[in-house]
Design an enzyme around this catalytic site. Structure first.
Site, PDB file in Angstrom:
ATOM      1  N   ASP A 141       0.815  -1.209   0.000  1.00 42.99           N
ATOM      2  CA  ASP A 141       0.000   0.000   0.000  1.00 42.99           C
ATOM      3  C   ASP A 141       0.854   1.266   0.000  1.00 42.99           C
ATOM      4  O   ASP A 141       0.327   2.358  -0.124  1.00 42.99           O
ATOM      5  CB  ASP A 141      -0.948   0.006   1.218  1.00 42.99           C
ATOM      6  CG  ASP A 141      -2.393   0.185   0.797  1.00 42.99           C
ATOM      7  OD1 ASP A 141      -2.703  -0.113  -0.369  1.00 42.99           O
ATOM      8  OD2 ASP A 141      -3.207   0.615   1.629  1.00 42.99           O
ATOM      9  N   ASP A 449     -11.476  -5.927  10.490  1.00 43.45           N
ATOM     10  CA  ASP A 449     -11.669  -7.338  10.798  1.00 43.45           C
ATOM     11  C   ASP A 449     -12.877  -7.544  11.699  1.00 43.45           C
ATOM     12  O   ASP A 449     -13.714  -8.419  11.465  1.00 43.45           O
ATOM     13  CB  ASP A 449     -10.407  -7.921  11.437  1.00 43.45           C
ATOM     14  CG  ASP A 449      -9.858  -7.054  12.566  1.00 43.45           C
ATOM     15  OD1 ASP A 449     -10.402  -5.962  12.820  1.00 43.45           O
ATOM     16  OD2 ASP A 449      -8.875  -7.462  13.206  1.00 43.45           O
TER      17      ASP A 449
END
Length: 737
Positions: A141, A449
């Site tokens: 990223d 998550d």
């Protein structure tokens, strides 16, 4: 194979633990109800008599109610703990095992050194699983050219390392860990001349590889790039035919533009989902953090013992393994191993409908992330495109069980597939689609998550938790207070975002999942609110003590025994829980201390951040935890000494409250010495100030006694003095009413 007589796994109910837990819940609940009765009757009496200020009693009652509510939710984790055993030797032959895509995410090469990232990549390639059925994807990223070049070097080394591991049965499949610990191969090979020669050769090759990557990471180009086009590179070395002997290695850096939201790690994972669907489209995904290398080479086979179980397969979303760390010291002063989650809470959730997705170390079924029922015959193409985006190639992949790897394609098709993969990794692809809302990893919270896990379980998927004796994945734990508090603040903000939303598990969960599971999720989402109780307990008792206000029952009062019972029993239960996993009782002290420190600081700031974002005042941010090793802080960590090199915003309230409680304790002792009979009325308040000062001893030591670099700076002590004066002035005014 008969699945009944020869199951792939067994689930064991921990009956003795279950009985102890339920008895504790029963008796503790009765005691809490008695305390609530005491508070209500005391407040009503004061309201009519007006012989003492009412506000201190009301605030303490709020504190006790908050802690009681969180305790009530928390007991869901203890209701039905289970453990599991797997039998990977009963799995089908290798040619019948399903393929697996491995997703590894990195964001900033300055905080996450490329050499450590490459060790994770190489360890994943060395898993004991058919090589042609493994595809390893690295999401960079940061868009850093150094990471891409390091990955090319990693492939060259992996072509030697992976065959070496398989030939000699190497258990520690991360090269850095293997050569550091000199650990363990098949005993029959130890005296082999061939093994010794191969090991020496591989070790020299690793040194050269490590030197190259380290030099790259020290160059000026080793910086993240926040403005770049999508890059997808399938790593091919020498020939496509040779490549099939190795797991496929793919570098992905999605397009990033400053003007376009990137949605942090969830955005990177969704880009990997789409890109991998064109290249391999494996039905199962292993998610790893870049510093969490594979330590158990059989983890994929153990996960398949659950995913291939005919009684579980249709409803199983993911298998979660615990997070474990290779650099935990015997003094885990920052509670970096997260013991309560991975050795207690997740076992309890597994006994209901499964644990929460935990960011790393999970084997996930790809289908569980897709909203659309992909088995139906009459598919509405427009509806599918509105959901998943405009790529016809990606939509085709949704209805395929598994794609042949892109390397099997002709060159023109290969190039065309890569161009389409770059399109799928572009910023604009997700516009006007349901990615991040109903499809893939969810975007609403920085704790992607947790938020994704809630929605997965609400769709009636289940999960399992497997904790083998050999740690499956090993990462780098936090070794300084600054990173511990920043990480905790980020988690608190993300969890509270969910807790304050319409998806709050306390209201969204009970109609969509088992009530106990929704309580577990509710506690996870709301536990940062403990800062309310901790701030009240850290201020009101000592302020009341200084103002001669009694807020707890006298020692001779029968209710005193109930307060004593709650305090002692809860701590004994905590100690029993720690002892049951073989940890020392020092762990109890460290966990109590960290709970107080985080409650006063990071839980407050994280909750405030979430509230401000809810009001539209502030946007979420994400800072990766620093993975760079600092020898000085590691030395302090190993010695069990706190490193207070962190922001004043964390230290000032901490120093002030510990100091003020120490002052109040001294005042309380003086009052008891001068007026012996007074001990009956102020014993609990005096003990509470002593307990806080005792737990905060490292803070006092850092302010007054230490001279090393990790001490608390003099200017922080000065700021704390000013803040203490403010707390005393405002607090004395507050408790007067």
């Amino acid at each position: 194979m008969n699945s009944t007589s020869h199951p792939l796994h067994l689930c064991h109910l921990k009956k003795s633990t279950l009985i102890i837990n339920r008895l504790y819940i029963l008796f503790h609940s009765i005691a809490i109800l008695i305390l609530i009765f005491f508070r209500i009757s005391s407040i009503l009496t004061l309201f009519h008599s007006k012989n003492q200020p009412l506000i201190p009693h009301l605030l303490i009652f709020i504190s006790e109610l908050t802690l009681s509510f969180l305790w009530f939710l928390n007991q869901s984790f203890y209701w039905r703990p289970v453990t599991r055993t797997v039998f990977p030797e009963r799995l089908p032959e290798d040619d019948q095992l399903p393929p697996i895509d491995i997703f590894i995410c990195t964001a900033d090469p300055r905080a996450e050194p490329p050499l450590g990232v490459m060790n994770t990549v190489i360890s994943a390639m060395a898993l004991n699983y058919p090589a042609e059925k493994l595809s390893v994807y690295l999401s960079d990223d940061g868009g850093c050219p150094v990471t891409l070049e390091a990955m090319r070097e990693a492939l060259k080394f992996a072509k030697m390392w992976v065959p070496f591991c398989k030939k000699y049965g190497v258990k520690t499949i991360c090269p850095e860990a293997y050569f550091t610990s000199e650990e363990d191969v098949d005993e029959a090979m130890v005296d082999s001349h061939e093994f010794g020669a191969d090991k020496h050769r591989i070790k020299e090759e690793y040194k050269l590889f490590a030197q190259k990557v380290t030099r790259m990471s020290e160059s000026e180009s080793c910086i993240p790039n926040k403005d770049h086009s999508a890059i997808v590179e399938v790593m091919v070395d020498e020939s496509m035919h040779d490549q099939r002997k190795m797991p496929l290695l793919v570098y992905v850096s999605r397009e990033k533009r400053p003007s376009h939201p990137h949605h942090f790690k969830a955005g990177a994972l969704n880009a990997l989902l789409r890109v991998s669907s064109l290249i391999s489209n494996s039905p199962y995904i292993l998610g790893l953090d870049c510093d969490m290398y594979c330590n158990n080479k059989n983890s994929a086979r153990e996960a398949m013992c659950f995913h291939l179980d005919p009684n579980l397969s249709s409803s199983l979303a993911f298998v979660q393994f615990p997070q474990t760390f290779h650099n935990i010291s015997k003094h885990d002063i920052y509670e970096s191993q997260l013991r309560c989650f991975f050795k207690t809470f997740w076992l309890g959730m597994d006994g209901i409908k499964g644990p929460c997705l935990s960011g790393t170390g999970y084997y996930l079924k790809r289908e569980a992330l897709y909203e659309l029922p992909l088995t139906q015959e009459d598919i509405n193409l427009m509806e599918v495109k509105q959901c998943f985006g405009s790529s016809n190639e990606f939509i085709r992949s949704l209805f395929k069980k598994y794609n042949a790897k892109v390397l099997d394609c002709e060159k023109d098709l290969f190039d065309e597939s890569l161009q389409e993969a770059k399109h799928l990794a572009s910023c604009a692809y997700e516009d006007d689609t349901k990615w991040g809302n109903e499809v893939g990893f969810r975007y609403f919270s920085v704790t992607e998550d947790f938020y994704t896990s809630i929605h997965t379980h609400c769709k009636h998927w289940i999960s399992v938790y497997h904790m083998p004796s050999r740690p499956t994945f090993l990462g780098s734990c936090i070794t300084n207070l600054n990173d511990a508090l920043i990480q905790s603040t980020r988690w608190s903000a993300g969890l509270m975002e969910v807790g304050l939303s319409r998806f709050s598990p306390i209201i969204y969960g009970p109609t969509r999942m088992p009530i106990l599971q929704s309580f577990c999720y509710a506690w996870l989402a709301l536990f940062p609110t403990a800062f309310i109780s901790l701030w009240i307990l850290a201020t009101i008792p000592f302020l009341s003590l200084l103002s001669h206000i009694t807020i707890y029952p006298k020692v001779t009062d029968p209710f005193f025994l109930v307060f004593l019972y709650v305090f002692v029993l809860s701590n004994l239960q905590h100690m029993r829980e720690i002892h049951s996993i073989g940890a020392s009782l020092q762990t109890w002290k460290y966990e109590q201390r960290v709970w107080m420190i985080k409650g006063i600081t990071s839980h407050l700031y994280g909750s405030t951040h979430a509230i401000m974002e809810k009001l539209g005042v502030k946007e979420a941010n994400f800072l990766p935890t620093n993975k760079v090793v600092n020898e000085d802080e590691v030395k302090l960590h190993q010695m069990g000494i706190y490193n207070f090199q962190t922001s004043s915003i964390f230290l000032v309230p901490l120093c002030s409250l510990v100091t003020l409680n120490l002052l109040a304790f001294v005042v309380g002792i003086i009052q008891i010495v001068l007026h012996g009979e007074y001990v009956d009325a102020i014993f609990i308040q005096t003990f509470l100030t002593f307990y806080i000062a005792l737990m905060g001893y490292p803070v006092l030591e850092g302010m007054m006694l230490r001279k090393d670099k990790g001490r608390i700076a003099t200017k922080v002590s000065c700021y704390s003095l000013i803040f203490s004066v403010f707390v005393l002035s405002f607090g004395r005014f507050l408790v007067a009413y």
